[in-house]
Scaffold this motif. Structure first.
Motif, PDB file in Angstrom:
ATOM      1  N   ILE A   1       0.853  -1.186   0.000  1.00 56.01           N
ATOM      2  CA  ILE A   1       0.000   0.000   0.000  1.00 56.01           C
ATOM      3  C   ILE A   1       0.890   1.237   0.000  1.00 56.01           C
ATOM      4  O   ILE A   1       1.864   1.309   0.760  1.00 56.01           O
ATOM      5  CB  ILE A   1      -0.918   0.028   1.242  1.00 56.01           C
ATOM      6  CG1 ILE A   1      -1.752  -1.251   1.322  1.00 56.01           C
ATOM      7  CG2 ILE A   1      -1.828   1.256   1.218  1.00 56.01           C
ATOM      8  CD1 ILE A   1      -2.408  -1.463   2.665  1.00 56.01           C
ATOM      9  N   ASP A   2       0.555   2.193  -0.838  1.00 53.29           N
ATOM     10  CA  ASP A   2       1.262   3.471  -0.840  1.00 53.29           C
ATOM     11  C   ASP A   2       0.764   4.283   0.352  1.00 53.29           C
ATOM     12  O   ASP A   2      -0.386   4.726   0.367  1.00 53.29           O
ATOM     13  CB  ASP A   2       0.977   4.217  -2.143  1.00 53.29           C
ATOM     14  CG  ASP A   2       1.665   5.574  -2.206  1.00 53.29           C
ATOM     15  OD1 ASP A   2       2.347   5.947  -1.228  1.00 53.29           O
ATOM     16  OD2 ASP A   2       1.511   6.262  -3.233  1.00 53.29           O
ATOM     17  N   PRO A   3       1.604   4.496   1.380  1.00 53.11           N
ATOM     18  CA  PRO A   3       1.136   5.184   2.587  1.00 53.11           C
ATOM     19  C   PRO A   3       1.074   6.701   2.441  1.00 53.11           C
ATOM     20  O   PRO A   3       0.600   7.385   3.345  1.00 53.11           O
ATOM     21  CB  PRO A   3       2.179   4.787   3.629  1.00 53.11           C
ATOM     22  CG  PRO A   3       3.438   4.653   2.834  1.00 53.11           C
ATOM     23  CD  PRO A   3       3.014   4.091   1.497  1.00 53.11           C
ATOM     24  N   GLN A   4       1.587   7.210   1.332  1.00 49.99           N
ATOM     25  CA  GLN A   4       1.618   8.655   1.090  1.00 49.99           C
ATOM     26  C   GLN A   4       2.441   9.391   2.152  1.00 49.99           C
ATOM     27  O   GLN A   4       2.160  10.543   2.481  1.00 49.99           O
ATOM     28  CB  GLN A   4       0.202   9.227   1.012  1.00 49.99           C
ATOM     29  CG  GLN A   4      -0.635   8.625  -0.115  1.00 49.99           C
ATOM     30  CD  GLN A   4      -2.055   9.146  -0.116  1.00 49.99           C
ATOM     31  OE1 GLN A   4      -2.948   8.531   0.455  1.00 49.99           O
ATOM     32  NE2 GLN A   4      -2.269  10.282  -0.752  1.00 49.99           N
ATOM     33  N   CYS A   5       3.410   8.680   2.700  1.00 52.76           N
ATOM     34  CA  CYS A   5       4.351   9.288   3.634  1.00 52.76           C
ATOM     35  C   CYS A   5       5.646   8.485   3.583  1.00 52.76           C
ATOM     36  O   CYS A   5       5.687   7.397   3.000  1.00 52.76           O
ATOM     37  CB  CYS A   5       3.790   9.333   5.056  1.00 52.76           C
ATOM     38  SG  CYS A   5       3.508   7.712   5.797  1.00 52.76           S
ATOM     39  N   TYR A   6       6.686   9.012   4.195  1.00 53.56           N
ATOM     40  CA  TYR A   6       7.998   8.378   4.125  1.00 53.56           C
ATOM     41  C   TYR A   6       8.076   7.198   5.091  1.00 53.56           C
ATOM     42  O   TYR A   6       7.625   7.283   6.233  1.00 53.56           O
ATOM     43  CB  TYR A   6       9.085   9.402   4.462  1.00 53.56           C
ATOM     44  CG  TYR A   6      10.468   8.971   4.050  1.00 53.56           C
ATOM     45  CD1 TYR A   6      10.862   9.026   2.711  1.00 53.56           C
ATOM     46  CD2 TYR A   6      11.377   8.507   4.994  1.00 53.56           C
ATOM     47  CE1 TYR A   6      12.136   8.631   2.333  1.00 53.56           C
ATOM     48  CE2 TYR A   6      12.654   8.116   4.622  1.00 53.56           C
ATOM     49  CZ  TYR A   6      13.024   8.173   3.286  1.00 53.56           C
ATOM     50  OH  TYR A   6      14.281   7.774   2.915  1.00 53.56           O
ATOM     51  N   ILE A   7       8.633   6.088   4.621  1.00 54.38           N
ATOM     52  CA  ILE A   7       8.809   4.900   5.459  1.00 54.38           C
ATOM     53  C   ILE A   7      10.179   4.975   6.130  1.00 54.38           C
ATOM     54  O   ILE A   7      11.208   5.019   5.459  1.00 54.38           O
ATOM     55  CB  ILE A   7       8.704   3.608   4.624  1.00 54.38           C
ATOM     56  CG1 ILE A   7       7.344   3.527   3.930  1.00 54.38           C
ATOM     57  CG2 ILE A   7       8.919   2.380   5.507  1.00 54.38           C
ATOM     58  CD1 ILE A   7       7.221   2.362   2.966  1.00 54.38           C
ATOM     59  N   THR A   8      10.185   4.986   7.453  1.00 50.73           N
ATOM     60  CA  THR A   8      11.449   5.109   8.191  1.00 50.73           C
ATOM     61  C   THR A   8      11.864   3.803   8.865  1.00 50.73           C
ATOM     62  O   THR A   8      12.958   3.724   9.428  1.00 50.73           O
ATOM     63  CB  THR A   8      11.332   6.197   9.273  1.00 50.73           C
ATOM     64  OG1 THR A   8      10.268   5.858  10.171  1.00 50.73           O
ATOM     65  CG2 THR A   8      11.046   7.551   8.642  1.00 50.73           C
ATOM     66  N   ASN A   9      10.990   2.789   8.837  1.00 51.45           N
ATOM     67  CA  ASN A   9      11.284   1.538   9.553  1.00 51.45           C
ATOM     68  C   ASN A   9      11.431   0.349   8.605  1.00 51.45           C
ATOM     69  O   ASN A   9      11.039  -0.772   8.932  1.00 51.45           O
ATOM     70  CB  ASN A   9      10.196   1.255  10.592  1.00 51.45           C
ATOM     71  CG  ASN A   9       8.815   1.098   9.962  1.00 51.45           C
ATOM     72  OD1 ASN A   9       8.596   1.505   8.823  1.00 51.45           O
ATOM     73  ND2 ASN A   9       7.883   0.502  10.691  1.00 51.45           N
ATOM     74  N   SER A  10      12.004   0.591   7.438  1.00 48.05           N
ATOM     75  CA  SER A  10      12.195  -0.490   6.460  1.00 48.05           C
ATOM     76  C   SER A  10      13.047  -1.621   7.014  1.00 48.05           C
ATOM     77  O   SER A  10      12.932  -2.770   6.570  1.00 48.05           O
ATOM     78  CB  SER A  10      12.841   0.060   5.183  1.00 48.05           C
ATOM     79  OG  SER A  10      12.003   1.008   4.558  1.00 48.05           O
ATOM     80  N   SER A  11      13.889  -1.313   7.990  1.00 46.42           N
ATOM     81  CA  SER A  11      14.755  -2.338   8.571  1.00 46.42           C
ATOM     82  C   SER A  11      13.959  -3.417   9.295  1.00 46.42           C
ATOM     83  O   SER A  11      14.446  -4.535   9.485  1.00 46.42           O
ATOM     84  CB  SER A  11      15.743  -1.700   9.552  1.00 46.42           C
ATOM     85  OG  SER A  11      15.047  -1.032  10.601  1.00 46.42           O
ATOM     86  N   ILE A  12      12.721  -3.112   9.682  1.00 43.62           N
ATOM     87  CA  ILE A  12      11.887  -4.083  10.399  1.00 43.62           C
ATOM     88  C   ILE A  12      11.218  -5.055   9.434  1.00 43.62           C
ATOM     89  O   ILE A  12      11.297  -6.274   9.597  1.00 43.62           O
ATOM     90  CB  ILE A  12      10.824  -3.363  11.254  1.00 43.62           C
ATOM     91  CG1 ILE A  12      11.501  -2.550  12.356  1.00 43.62           C
ATOM     92  CG2 ILE A  12       9.835  -4.371  11.849  1.00 43.62           C
ATOM     93  CD1 ILE A  12      10.546  -1.742  13.203  1.00 43.62           C
ATOM     94  N   HIS A  13      10.545  -4.523   8.411  1.00 46.20           N
ATOM     95  CA  HIS A  13       9.767  -5.385   7.516  1.00 46.20           C
ATOM     96  C   HIS A  13      10.329  -5.487   6.101  1.00 46.20           C
ATOM     97  O   HIS A  13       9.843  -6.283   5.301  1.00 46.20           O
ATOM     98  CB  HIS A  13       8.313  -4.931   7.452  1.00 46.20           C
ATOM     99  CG  HIS A  13       8.130  -3.443   7.333  1.00 46.20           C
ATOM    100  ND1 HIS A  13       8.682  -2.695   6.320  1.00 46.20           N
ATOM    101  CD2 HIS A  13       7.449  -2.574   8.120  1.00 46.20           C
ATOM    102  CE1 HIS A  13       8.351  -1.428   6.472  1.00 46.20           C
ATOM    103  NE2 HIS A  13       7.610  -1.319   7.563  1.00 46.20           N
ATOM    104  N   GLY A  14      11.324  -4.685   5.779  1.00 39.11           N
ATOM    105  CA  GLY A  14      11.943  -4.777   4.461  1.00 39.11           C
ATOM    106  C   GLY A  14      11.198  -4.064   3.355  1.00 39.11           C
ATOM    107  O   GLY A  14      11.577  -4.145   2.182  1.00 39.11           O
ATOM    108  N   ILE A  15      10.137  -3.347   3.693  1.00 41.96           N
ATOM    109  CA  ILE A  15       9.356  -2.620   2.688  1.00 41.96           C
ATOM    110  C   ILE A  15       9.945  -1.222   2.548  1.00 41.96           C
ATOM    111  O   ILE A  15      10.025  -0.471   3.522  1.00 41.96           O
ATOM    112  CB  ILE A  15       7.873  -2.545   3.088  1.00 41.96           C
ATOM    113  CG1 ILE A  15       7.293  -3.957   3.213  1.00 41.96           C
ATOM    114  CG2 ILE A  15       7.077  -1.734   2.071  1.00 41.96           C
ATOM    115  CD1 ILE A  15       5.899  -3.999   3.822  1.00 41.96           C
TER     116      ILE A  15
END
Length: 240
Positions: A78-92
Motif C-alpha cells: 500500500i502506498d502510505p503517502q508518507c515516508y517509510i522510516t522503519n524499512s529495517s523491520i519489515h523490508g518494505i
C-alpha cells in the motif's frame, strides 16, 4: 447450543514460488434461541510505517480465509503517502510502495470489502483474526477506514490470538514462556517460507498457530466468537 469445530491442515496452493498451507475449518454454525449464523474465519496481518495509529500508515496487508480453496488469500503493498522510516523491520522500502500499480488506502478499502464479502457465507458473520489485534492491527485498520469516512461492516468481528496464547500460558502444564508470533512458531515447530514481518508469511503462520491454540485450549468457533470484540468495544474502552 454450539456445533463443534474440527481444524485440519490438509490443503495447499501455490502462489508464485511459495507453497501456501491452509487450515480447513469444517462448516460450523453458531446457534442461539433465535438465530443461526455461519461464521467465516479469516486471519489477517498488517505492516506499518510505525507504531502511532494517528501518525503512521499501513504499508502492507494480507488476508487468508481458513476455509481454503481458490482465491482464499489476498495480499498487497500500500502506498502510505508518507515516508517509510522503519524499512529495517519489515523490508518494505519507499521505492517498493512508489512502484506503478501499488494502491493507496482509499483505493484499496473497496477491494478489501469486496474480498471479505466474496468469502463470507450468506447471512453469516466474519471473524477476522490477528495477533495483537486489539492494540495494533484493528486500531490501525479502524483509523484507515475512518480517515475516508468508511465504517467497518457491522457483521465483522475481531479476535486477538494473543489473548488465546496468554490463556494457554496460564495452564499448569504449559511450556509457553513468550507469546510473540515468532515465539509461538518456534514453540509449535511452524516453518513458513518468506520473510519475517511481512504480511503474507505472518498470516500463514498465524493460521497454523490458530489451529494449534484452538486444539490445545479445546475451543470451537462458538468459543472464539464469545472471545471476539467489535470496533465499538475499542471505541467505548478508549472513552473510559
Amino acid at each position: 447450543m454450539s456445533a463443534s469445530c474440527t481444524v485440519n491442515v490438509n490443503k495447499s496452493e501455490k502462489s508464485g514460488t511459495q507453497k501456501l498451507q491452509y487450515c480447513d475449518i469444517q462448516p460450523t454454525i453458531i446457534k442461539s434461541k433465535e438465530f443461526i449464523h455461519p461464521v467465516t474465519v479469516i486471519t489477517f496481518d498488517i505492516e506499518t510505517t510505525g507504531f502511532s495509529r494517528n501518525l503512521d500508515r499501513i504499508v502492507e496487508i494480507a488476508f487468508q480465509d481458513l476455509s481454503g480453496g481458490e482465491n482464499s488469500t489476498f495480499q498487497t503493498l500500500i502506498d502510505p503517502q508518507c515516508y517509510i522510516t522503519n524499512s529495517s523491520i519489515h523490508g518494505i522500502t519507499n521505492n517498493m510502495v512508489a512502484s506503478c500499480g501499488v494502491p493507496r488506502m482509499q483505493e484499496l478499502i473497496p477491494i478489501i470489502l469486496q474480498f471479505v464479502k466474496s468469502r463470507q457465507k450468506p447471512g453469516g458473520y466474519v471473524l477476522l483474526v490477528a495477533h495483537n489485534a486489539r492494540t495494533f492491527d484493528v486500531p490501525f485498520l479502524l483509523h484507515e477506514f475512518s480517515r475516508y469516512s468508511i465504517d467497518i461492516p457491522q457483521d465483522w468481528l475481531f479476535l486477538d490470538t494473543m489473548t488465546l496464547a496468554r490463556q494457554l500460558m496460564k495452564l499448569s502444564d504449559s511450556k509457553i514462556t513468550k507469546i510473540s508470533l515468532e515465539a509461538l512458531c518456534e514453540y509449535y515447530g511452524i516453518e513458513v517460507d518468506g520473510e519475517a514481518h511481512r504480511a503474507l508469511p505472518d498470516v500463514i503462520s498465524l493460521s497454523l498457530i490458530l489451529q494449534r491454540l484452538t486444539f490445545d485450549l479445546k475451543l470451537d468457533v462458538s468459543d472464539l466468537v464469545e472471545r471476539a470484540f467489535t470496533p465499538l468495544d475499542l471505541i467505548n474502552k478508549k472513552k473510559k
